[in-house]
Design a protein around this motif. Sequence first.
Motif, PDB file in Angstrom:
ATOM      1  N   ASP A  29       0.849  -1.191   0.000  1.00  9.90           N
ATOM      2  CA  ASP A  29       0.000   0.000   0.000  1.00  9.90           C
ATOM      3  C   ASP A  29       0.884   1.240   0.000  1.00  9.90           C
ATOM      4  N   PRO A  30       0.914   2.004  -1.091  1.00 11.94           N
ATOM      5  CA  PRO A  30       1.803   3.161  -1.173  1.00 11.94           C
ATOM      6  C   PRO A  30       1.296   4.409  -0.456  1.00 11.94           C
ATOM      7  N   THR A  31       0.105   4.339   0.129  1.00 10.09           N
ATOM      8  CA  THR A  31      -0.475   5.528   0.760  1.00 10.09           C
ATOM      9  C   THR A  31       0.456   6.082   1.838  1.00 10.09           C
ATOM     10  N   GLY A  32       0.886   7.333   1.657  1.00 10.00           N
ATOM     11  CA  GLY A  32       1.701   8.001   2.653  1.00 10.00           C
ATOM     12  C   GLY A  32       3.139   7.524   2.735  1.00 10.00           C
ATOM     13  N   ARG A  33       3.562   6.680   1.807  1.00  8.58           N
ATOM     14  CA  ARG A  33       4.920   6.158   1.856  1.00  8.58           C
ATOM     15  C   ARG A  33       5.856   7.021   1.026  1.00  8.58           C
ATOM     16  N   SER A  34       7.143   6.897   1.265  1.00  9.48           N
ATOM     17  CA  SER A  34       8.127   7.766   0.624  1.00  9.48           C
ATOM     18  C   SER A  34       8.496   7.278  -0.775  1.00  9.48           C
ATOM     19  N   PRO A  35       9.052   8.181  -1.603  1.00 11.42           N
ATOM     20  CA  PRO A  35       9.535   7.764  -2.923  1.00 11.42           C
ATOM     21  C   PRO A  35      10.590   6.666  -2.828  1.00 11.42           C
ATOM     22  N   ARG A  36      11.421   6.705  -1.796  1.00 10.68           N
ATOM     23  CA  ARG A  36      12.446   5.671  -1.639  1.00 10.68           C
ATOM     24  C   ARG A  36      11.808   4.302  -1.419  1.00 10.68           C
ATOM     25  N   THR A  37      10.730   4.268  -0.632  1.00  8.25           N
ATOM     26  CA  THR A  37      10.023   3.005  -0.423  1.00  8.25           C
ATOM     27  C   THR A  37       9.445   2.495  -1.737  1.00  8.25           C
ATOM     28  N   ALA A  38       8.888   3.417  -2.524  1.00 11.35           N
ATOM     29  CA  ALA A  38       8.336   3.028  -3.823  1.00 11.35           C
ATOM     30  C   ALA A  38       9.416   2.464  -4.739  1.00 11.35           C
ATOM     31  N   GLU A  39      10.599   3.052  -4.702  1.00 11.38           N
ATOM     32  CA  GLU A  39      11.715   2.557  -5.518  1.00 11.38           C
ATOM     33  C   GLU A  39      12.112   1.146  -5.103  1.00 11.38           C
ATOM     34  N   ARG A  40      12.166   0.917  -3.790  1.00  8.38           N
ATOM     35  CA  ARG A  40      12.507  -0.429  -3.304  1.00  8.38           C
ATOM     36  C   ARG A  40      11.464  -1.444  -3.740  1.00  8.38           C
ATOM     37  N   ALA A  41      10.204  -1.069  -3.618  1.00  8.61           N
ATOM     38  CA  ALA A  41       9.122  -1.980  -3.994  1.00  8.61           C
ATOM     39  C   ALA A  41       9.201  -2.324  -5.475  1.00  8.61           C
ATOM     40  N   THR A  42       9.411  -1.311  -6.311  1.00  7.93           N
ATOM     41  CA  THR A  42       9.491  -1.544  -7.754  1.00  7.93           C
ATOM     42  C   THR A  42      10.662  -2.451  -8.096  1.00  7.93           C
ATOM     43  N   SER A  51      -5.290   0.656  -2.619  1.00  6.69           N
ATOM     44  CA  SER A  51      -5.484   1.118  -1.247  1.00  6.69           C
ATOM     45  C   SER A  51      -5.249  -0.057  -0.319  1.00  6.69           C
ATOM     46  N   LEU A  52      -5.157   0.225   0.968  1.00  2.37           N
ATOM     47  CA  LEU A  52      -5.036  -0.860   1.937  1.00  2.37           C
ATOM     48  C   LEU A  52      -6.283  -1.734   1.918  1.00  2.37           C
ATOM     49  N   GLU A  53      -7.432  -1.110   1.785  1.00  5.59           N
ATOM     50  CA  GLU A  53      -8.680  -1.873   1.742  1.00  5.59           C
ATOM     51  C   GLU A  53      -8.673  -2.858   0.573  1.00  5.59           C
ATOM     52  N   ARG A  54      -8.214  -2.406  -0.594  1.00  8.93           N
ATOM     53  CA  ARG A  54      -8.164  -3.274  -1.764  1.00  8.93           C
ATOM     54  C   ARG A  54      -7.145  -4.389  -1.578  1.00  8.93           C
ATOM     55  N   LEU A  55      -6.004  -4.023  -1.001  1.00  8.38           N
ATOM     56  CA  LEU A  55      -4.958  -5.018  -0.753  1.00  8.38           C
ATOM     57  C   LEU A  55      -5.493  -6.131   0.143  1.00  8.38           C
ATOM     58  N   LEU A  56      -6.155  -5.752   1.238  1.00  7.79           N
ATOM     59  CA  LEU A  56      -6.640  -6.742   2.194  1.00  7.79           C
ATOM     60  C   LEU A  56      -7.809  -7.546   1.641  1.00  7.79           C
ATOM     61  N   ALA A  57      -8.568  -6.958   0.740  1.00  6.12           N
ATOM     62  CA  ALA A  57      -9.679  -7.692   0.129  1.00  6.12           C
ATOM     63  C   ALA A  57      -9.161  -8.788  -0.799  1.00  6.12           C
ATOM     64  N   ASP A  58      -8.031  -8.519  -1.456  1.00  6.77           N
ATOM     65  CA  ASP A  58      -7.504  -9.463  -2.432  1.00  6.77           C
ATOM     66  C   ASP A  58      -6.534 -10.479  -1.842  1.00  6.77           C
ATOM     67  N   ALA A  59      -5.809 -10.083  -0.802  1.00  7.51           N
ATOM     68  CA  ALA A  59      -4.707 -10.909  -0.307  1.00  7.51           C
ATOM     69  C   ALA A  59      -5.201 -12.144   0.440  1.00  7.51           C
ATOM     70  N   GLU A  60      -4.517 -13.244   0.203  1.00  3.39           N
ATOM     71  CA  GLU A  60      -4.746 -14.467   0.976  1.00  3.39           C
ATOM     72  C   GLU A  60      -3.881 -14.512   2.225  1.00  3.39           C
ATOM     73  N   ALA A  61      -2.760 -13.793   2.166  1.00  2.00           N
ATOM     74  CA  ALA A  61      -1.843 -13.724   3.302  1.00  2.00           C
ATOM     75  C   ALA A  61      -1.253 -12.327   3.366  1.00  2.00           C
ATOM     76  N   VAL A  62      -0.941 -11.892   4.568  1.00  2.00           N
ATOM     77  CA  VAL A  62      -0.287 -10.597   4.797  1.00  2.00           C
ATOM     78  C   VAL A  62       0.943 -10.828   5.656  1.00  2.00           C
ATOM     79  N   LEU A  63       2.053 -10.228   5.254  1.00  2.00           N
ATOM     80  CA  LEU A  63       3.262 -10.224   6.066  1.00  2.00           C
ATOM     81  C   LEU A  63       3.483  -8.815   6.590  1.00  2.00           C
ATOM     82  N   SER A  64       3.586  -8.688   7.910  1.00  2.00           N
ATOM     83  CA  SER A  64       3.888  -7.399   8.524  1.00  2.00           C
ATOM     84  C   SER A  64       5.370  -7.373   8.853  1.00  2.00           C
ATOM     85  N   ILE A  65       6.111  -6.522   8.124  1.00  2.00           N
ATOM     86  CA  ILE A  65       7.552  -6.374   8.343  1.00  2.00           C
ATOM     87  C   ILE A  65       7.826  -4.874   8.388  1.00  2.00           C
ATOM     88  N   CYS A  66       7.840  -4.332   9.581  1.00  2.00           N
ATOM     89  CA  CYS A  66       7.976  -2.889   9.745  1.00  2.00           C
ATOM     90  C   CYS A  66       8.781  -2.619  11.015  1.00  2.00           C
TER      91      CYS A  66
END
Length: 276
Positions: A29-42, A51-66
């Motif tokens: 979910d890129p909401t409120g995240r930095s350009p550097r985070t977006a670069e890492r993700a890409t 959105s987070l709502e869309r991510l959670l609706a579609d995902a079968e599993a979630v990993l929280s690594i923060c």
Amino acid sequence: MIIGLLHPGMMGAGVGAQLVERGHQVFWDPTGRSPRTAERATAAGILAAESLERLLADAEAVLSICPPAYASHVAEQVAGHGFTGLYVEANAINPARMTSIATLLGDAGATVVDGSIIGPPPGEGRHARVYLSGPMAAVDTAVGLLAGSLAEPKPVDERIGSASALKMAYGSYQKISRALAAVSHALADEFGVTPQLLAEAERMSRSALADRPAFVGVAASGWRWAPEMDEVAESLRTAGLPAALAAGAANVFRRWDADKDDWDSSPETALRHLRD
């Protein structure tokens, strides 16, 4: 599987890339995240969700690594959206906090696995170990997500909190020892004895963390070492350096006062006396 990753920091992006290489679709979910985070993700092949709502609706599993300070907030967000899939809480948090997060998400309908990551961000030949504990079927699913990757899954047991306890036990030595080494070097620098300190360091044997039998001698010597740590603490204070680690070590050694010169004890007895 479709997997949500919250969030692709250095470790998260490394684990996410391993999931992508295993053939999973990984979203963040890129909401409120930095350009550097977006670069890492890409760079890791992690896809941006609407959105987070869309991510959670579609995902079968979630990993929280923060960062651990945000682990509860992330869990609350996920629970608030009624996520009912597999949630792997893979942050460096204490077992009690892990249990409260598992209860929160479990009440919301998710299946929770306790996870802890030891090692560098995986990738480019670097391996990390992902320790997992909790309901065995859920642990097996989590293992399957990462099997064969550089983020090596390591089942522990069926207890929520076990994987987190391992991270705390390992991290307490891994991180504090480095802080203590830095303080030691700063004191040596103050008096111009750094070359001699380095020479003594070269003579040191293997890691104390790997030498469990040595705890008998540590406990037997604690009555002598506590006053020495008091002197170390005073030396540090006089030099304007942090003294809390040395003072804390003195308090630990004093827990072994009853073990004075008992060289015939056992590591288990010495460690039990730390808790008594």
